[in-house]
Enzyme design. Structure first.
Site, PDB file in Angstrom:
ATOM      1  N   HIS A 112      10.964-104.020  81.798  1.00 42.13           N
ATOM      2  CA  HIS A 112      12.039-104.729  81.508  1.00 42.13           C
ATOM      3  C   HIS A 112      12.905-105.686  82.405  1.00 42.13           C
ATOM      4  O   HIS A 112      13.587-104.994  83.195  1.00 42.13           O
ATOM      5  CB  HIS A 112      12.593-103.720  80.226  1.00 42.13           C
ATOM      6  CG  HIS A 112      13.741-104.145  79.694  1.00 42.13           C
ATOM      7  ND1 HIS A 112      14.431-104.025  78.816  1.00 42.13           N
ATOM      8  CD2 HIS A 112      14.150-105.357  79.815  1.00 42.13           C
ATOM      9  CE1 HIS A 112      15.469-104.878  77.955  1.00 42.13           C
ATOM     10  NE2 HIS A 112      15.218-105.724  78.953  1.00 42.13           N
ATOM     11  N   TYR A 117      19.332-101.159  75.134  1.00 36.11           N
ATOM     12  CA  TYR A 117      19.530-101.366  73.782  1.00 36.11           C
ATOM     13  C   TYR A 117      20.047-100.547  73.786  1.00 36.11           C
ATOM     14  O   TYR A 117      19.919 -99.893  72.948  1.00 36.11           O
ATOM     15  CB  TYR A 117      18.199-101.921  73.069  1.00 36.11           C
ATOM     16  CG  TYR A 117      18.225-103.655  74.021  1.00 36.11           C
ATOM     17  CD1 TYR A 117      18.493-104.152  75.185  1.00 36.11           C
ATOM     18  CD2 TYR A 117      17.003-103.594  73.032  1.00 36.11           C
ATOM     19  CE1 TYR A 117      18.324-105.040  75.382  1.00 36.11           C
ATOM     20  CE2 TYR A 117      16.406-104.474  72.935  1.00 36.11           C
ATOM     21  CZ  TYR A 117      16.679-105.619  74.434  1.00 36.11           C
ATOM     22  OH  TYR A 117      15.756-106.172  74.968  1.00 36.11           O
TER      23      TYR A 117
HETATM   24  P1  NAD Z   1      19.524-113.722  69.767  1.00 40.68           P
HETATM   25  O1  NAD Z   1      19.670-115.624  70.790  1.00 40.68           O
HETATM   26  O2  NAD Z   1      18.218-113.587  69.028  1.00 40.68           O
HETATM   27  O3  NAD Z   1      21.079-113.940  68.797  1.00 40.68           O
HETATM   28  C1  NAD Z   1      21.396-112.595  68.821  1.00 40.68           C
HETATM   29  C2  NAD Z   1      22.978-112.840  67.808  1.00 40.68           C
HETATM   30  O4  NAD Z   1      23.277-113.832  66.918  1.00 40.68           O
HETATM   31  C3  NAD Z   1      23.350-111.597  67.473  1.00 40.68           C
HETATM   32  O5  NAD Z   1      25.020-111.532  67.628  1.00 40.68           O
HETATM   33  C4  NAD Z   1      23.106-111.917  65.772  1.00 40.68           C
HETATM   34  O6  NAD Z   1      23.729-111.460  65.053  1.00 40.68           O
HETATM   35  C5  NAD Z   1      23.634-113.363  65.045  1.00 40.68           C
HETATM   36  N1  NAD Z   1      22.368-113.921  64.387  1.00 40.68           N
HETATM   37  C6  NAD Z   1      21.660-113.901  64.062  1.00 40.68           C
HETATM   38  N2  NAD Z   1      20.264-114.906  62.924  1.00 40.68           N
HETATM   39  C7  NAD Z   1      21.863-114.993  62.617  1.00 40.68           C
HETATM   40  C8  NAD Z   1      22.049-116.173  61.747  1.00 40.68           C
HETATM   41  N3  NAD Z   1      21.323-115.994  60.497  1.00 40.68           N
HETATM   42  N4  NAD Z   1      24.301-116.841  61.713  1.00 40.68           N
HETATM   43  C9  NAD Z   1      24.188-116.035  62.272  1.00 40.68           C
HETATM   44  N5  NAD Z   1      24.083-115.207  63.574  1.00 40.68           N
HETATM   45  C10 NAD Z   1      23.273-115.118  63.823  1.00 40.68           C
HETATM   46  O7  NAD Z   1      19.189-113.123  71.139  1.00 40.68           O
HETATM   47  P2  NAD Z   1      19.221-111.477  71.084  1.00 40.68           P
HETATM   48  O8  NAD Z   1      19.395-110.970  70.342  1.00 40.68           O
HETATM   49  O9  NAD Z   1      19.133-110.838  72.617  1.00 40.68           O
HETATM   50  O10 NAD Z   1      17.650-111.639  71.315  1.00 40.68           O
HETATM   51  C11 NAD Z   1      16.541-111.198  70.759  1.00 40.68           C
HETATM   52  C12 NAD Z   1      15.760-110.536  70.770  1.00 40.68           C
HETATM   53  O11 NAD Z   1      15.155-110.415  71.678  1.00 40.68           O
HETATM   54  C13 NAD Z   1      16.675-108.716  71.270  1.00 40.68           C
HETATM   55  O12 NAD Z   1      16.736-108.746  70.339  1.00 40.68           O
HETATM   56  C14 NAD Z   1      15.366-108.470  72.090  1.00 40.68           C
HETATM   57  O13 NAD Z   1      14.884-107.676  71.566  1.00 40.68           O
HETATM   58  C15 NAD Z   1      14.770-109.581  72.977  1.00 40.68           C
HETATM   59  N6  NAD Z   1      14.481-110.169  74.342  1.00 40.68           N
HETATM   60  C16 NAD Z   1      14.447-109.269  75.164  1.00 40.68           C
HETATM   61  C17 NAD Z   1      15.690-109.547  76.813  1.00 40.68           C
HETATM   62  C18 NAD Z   1      14.248-108.379  77.780  1.00 40.68           C
HETATM   63  O14 NAD Z   1      13.651-108.420  77.685  1.00 40.68           O
HETATM   64  N7  NAD Z   1      14.541-109.048  79.083  1.00 40.68           N
HETATM   65  C19 NAD Z   1      15.882-110.575  76.757  1.00 40.68           C
HETATM   66  C20 NAD Z   1      17.086-111.232  76.127  1.00 40.68           C
HETATM   67  C21 NAD Z   1      16.695-111.072  74.255  1.00 40.68           C
END
Ligand code: NAD
Length: 336
Positions: A123, A57
């Site tokens: 990952h 990230y």
């Molecule tokens: P997410 O579905 O959580 O969406 C994040 C987006 O939504 C960001 O733009 C954020 O600013 C926005 N957001 C959050 N709350 C909001 C609200 N109340 N209103 C409007 N917008 C809002 O997607 P993500 O961040 O990719 O996933 C969460 C976490 O999961 C990642 O940070 C990571 O730690 C993990 N993850 C891991 C993998 C992997 O291991 N392969 C893949 C994807 C995500």
């Protein structure tokens, strides 16, 4: 009051709402150091004690920032990071070899300013031949566990069948998948949850907002979902707005109140978002609105996209033909 949930057969209790730190790596747009610090502080104040990050990230930026933000709080949180994925494109951005796993973990410990990680994940394992994960990566993670550098180990990725097959071949403590338990996709419940419950494996649901698709602002331009999914979500966002509601709030209520996982990881990039999401956590979704939104999304329910190296079949998705900028999902191992 934030609920804490035991993670599978581990001794870790994770907050039911977890903090995904991809935002600190600016995967969802620019974020100042100060705003990042305030966002983490607001999460801690609200009782969020589970934090997930990766060297991938922001190409180490998120780990650096999270390490600093948690420096004096380390003993109050469950901290997860990852090995194996370092850059946007496949295959160059990946290295699941034992030597790199060790080096990566040691670098992460330094960046995170700690001497132990709680969960160390491989990952996006679908980008590696399975024999490397089973024969090299997971044994290397277990050695780090024996040495006390990580408490538990796990795997993350998109295709649920790949995760399940790997966890069958080489047992791990925790499995994480993303975009698999949300208003757009509930396959985690059917494909992964029965297996992990039976095996006592911890389960984490990431990206309940479908990596930004289920928000009023819509997804980032690298998002790999087919355009019909994005269009349907846009219509759902408009419907919510017309009713004085917010699609992100509805999506979080849905994911948090029905989750098969111990924790749901949401990416947040402001104090205001943290506060809104803690609020969404407090109650169930409005049933009438939920039914109307689900009807609007029914024709794109469980639509996926290919992720990882070709495996001769696997879990089919529908390609949108556009490799994403972050490579959170890269189709068929192509690079650019
Ligand atoms: P997410 O579905 O959580 O969406 C994040 C987006 O939504 C960001 O733009 C954020 O600013 C926005 N957001 C959050 N709350 C909001 C609200 N109340 N209103 C409007 N917008 C809002 O997607 P993500 O961040 O990719 O996933 C969460 C976490 O999961 C990642 O940070 C990571 O730690 C993990 N993850 C891991 C993998 C992997 O291991 N392969 C893949 C994807 C995500």
């Amino acid at each position: 009051m934030m609920r804490r949930v035991r993670l599978g057969a581990t001794t870790l209790d994770v907050s039911a709402l977890g903090f995904g730190a991809a935002t600190l790596g600016e995967e969802y747009g620019a974020l100042s150091v100060e705003e990042g610090q305030r966002t983490v502080a607001a999460a801690l104040d609200g009782g969020i004690t589970f934090f997930d990050v990766s060297p991938y990230y922001g190409r180490t930026l998120a780990e650096e920032r999270l390490g600093r933000a948690l420096e004096r709080k380390r003993d109050q949180v469950v901290l997860a990071t990852k090995v194996g994925r370092y850059d946007r494109t496949a295959p160059d951005g990946f290295d699941f070899s034992a030597a790199r796993v060790r080096r990566s973990a040691e670098e992460s410990l330094r960046r995170l300013r700690t001497d132990v990680i709680d969960i160390l994940f491989a990952h996006d394992v679908e980008f590696s031949p399975p024999d490397v994960i089973v024969g090299e990566t997971i044994p290397a993670l277990r050695r780090l566990q024996e040495e006390g550098k990580t408490r538990y180990i796990g795997i993350t990725g998109f295709p649920l069948d790949v995760l399940r097959d790997l966890a069958e071949q080489a047992p791990v403590d925790v499995v994480l998948s993303y975009c698999h338990f949300s208003l757009l996709n509930t396959r985690m419940e059917r494909v992964l949850a029965p297996f992990v419950r039976e095996q006592g494996v911890g389960l984490i649901n990431a990206s309940p907002l479908h990596m930004g698709v289920l928000t009023g602002a819509g997804p980032p331009d690298w998002h790999p979902a087919p355009s019909e999914v994005k269009l349907a979500a846009r219509a759902a966002a408009d419907l919510c707005a017309a009713r004085g509601a917010d699609l992100a709030d509805l999506a979080l209520r849905f994911a948090l109140h029905n989750s098969p996982a111990s924790s749901t990881l949401v990416g947040m990039r402001s104090e205001a978002e943290v506060k809104r999401n803690l609020q969404s956590f407090t109650g169930p979704p409005d049933i009438d609105l939920l039914n109307d939104v689900r009807a609007l999304l029914a024709h794109v329910q469980d639509v996926e996209w290919p992720s990882g190296i070709a495996r001769g079949g696997g879990e089919a998705g529908r390609p949108d033909g556009r490799p994403p900028r972050t490579g959170i999902v890269v189709t068929r191992g192509t690079s650019r």
